[in-house]
Design a protein around this motif. Structure first.
Motif, PDB file in Angstrom:
ATOM      1  N   ALA A  27      50.876  28.643  53.255  1.00  0.00           N
ATOM      2  CA  ALA A  27      50.767  29.080  51.867  1.00  0.00           C
ATOM      3  C   ALA A  27      50.412  27.904  50.960  1.00  0.00           C
ATOM      4  CB  ALA A  27      52.066  29.730  51.402  1.00  0.00           C
ATOM      5  N   SER A  31      46.895  27.460  48.985  1.00  0.00           N
ATOM      6  CA  SER A  31      46.938  27.300  47.542  1.00  0.00           C
ATOM      7  C   SER A  31      46.150  26.079  47.105  1.00  0.00           C
ATOM      8  CB  SER A  31      48.389  27.178  47.078  1.00  0.00           C
ATOM      9  OG  SER A  31      48.434  26.888  45.713  1.00  0.00           O
ATOM     10  N   LEU A  63      49.720  36.951  54.375  1.00  0.00           N
ATOM     11  CA  LEU A  63      49.705  35.573  54.861  1.00  0.00           C
ATOM     12  C   LEU A  63      49.536  35.516  56.377  1.00  0.00           C
ATOM     13  CD1 LEU A  63      52.455  33.929  52.637  1.00  0.00           C
ATOM     14  CD2 LEU A  63      50.006  33.439  52.602  1.00  0.00           C
ATOM     15  N   THR A  68      45.712  34.887  51.133  1.00  0.00           N
ATOM     16  CA  THR A  68      46.723  34.282  50.273  1.00  0.00           C
ATOM     17  C   THR A  68      46.793  35.025  48.940  1.00  0.00           C
ATOM     18  OG1 THR A  68      46.280  32.143  51.265  1.00  0.00           O
ATOM     19  CG2 THR A  68      47.501  32.141  49.201  1.00  0.00           C
TER      20      THR A  68
END
Length: 118
Positions: A27, A31, A63, A68
């Motif tokens: 994650a 990001s 995920l 995402t």
């Protein structure tokens, strides 16, 4: 903003009992890569699945399948999005890929155009 997205993903994963470091690291990495795209991206997939209570379940499933999600707030309304994408064609391609993943059955999306940042 990216810290908020990462924290949201971490909290969602923790809430649904999937707190493995691997998922948290994925994650964070996703990001960070999305941050590089943000200045040119104007398209996203909006999750239209339904209630806020399903976000934790959806986040884990997305995920796990390479998507995402993040929360975007506009005019006081929170939107659960995947992306951002530079073009509408890229957003449509991602939407088509999602439809091919059996584990993502039931997650409905709409392609939306994001407002240009001022």
């Amino acid at each position: 903003m990216r810290k908020v997205i990462v924290m949201t993903a971490i909290l969602a994963l923790t809430a649904c009992g999937q707190e493995s470091n691997d998922k948290i690291e994925r994650a964070k990495a996703a990001s960070e890569s999305a941050q590089a795209q943000a200045p040119v991206a104007h398209w996203a997939l909006e999750i239209t699945e339904g209630q806020q209570a399903t976000i934790t379940d959806s986040t884990g499933r997305l995920l796990d399948n390479g998507f995402t999600p993040y929360i975007y707030e506009r005019e006081g309304v929170k939107h659960f999005l995947i992306g951002p994408f530079a073009t509408e064609a890229q957003a449509r391609e991602a939407q088509d890929k999602m439809k091919l993943k059996p584990k993502l059955d039931g997650i409905e999306t709409n392609i939306i155009e994001l407002p240009v940042a001022n």
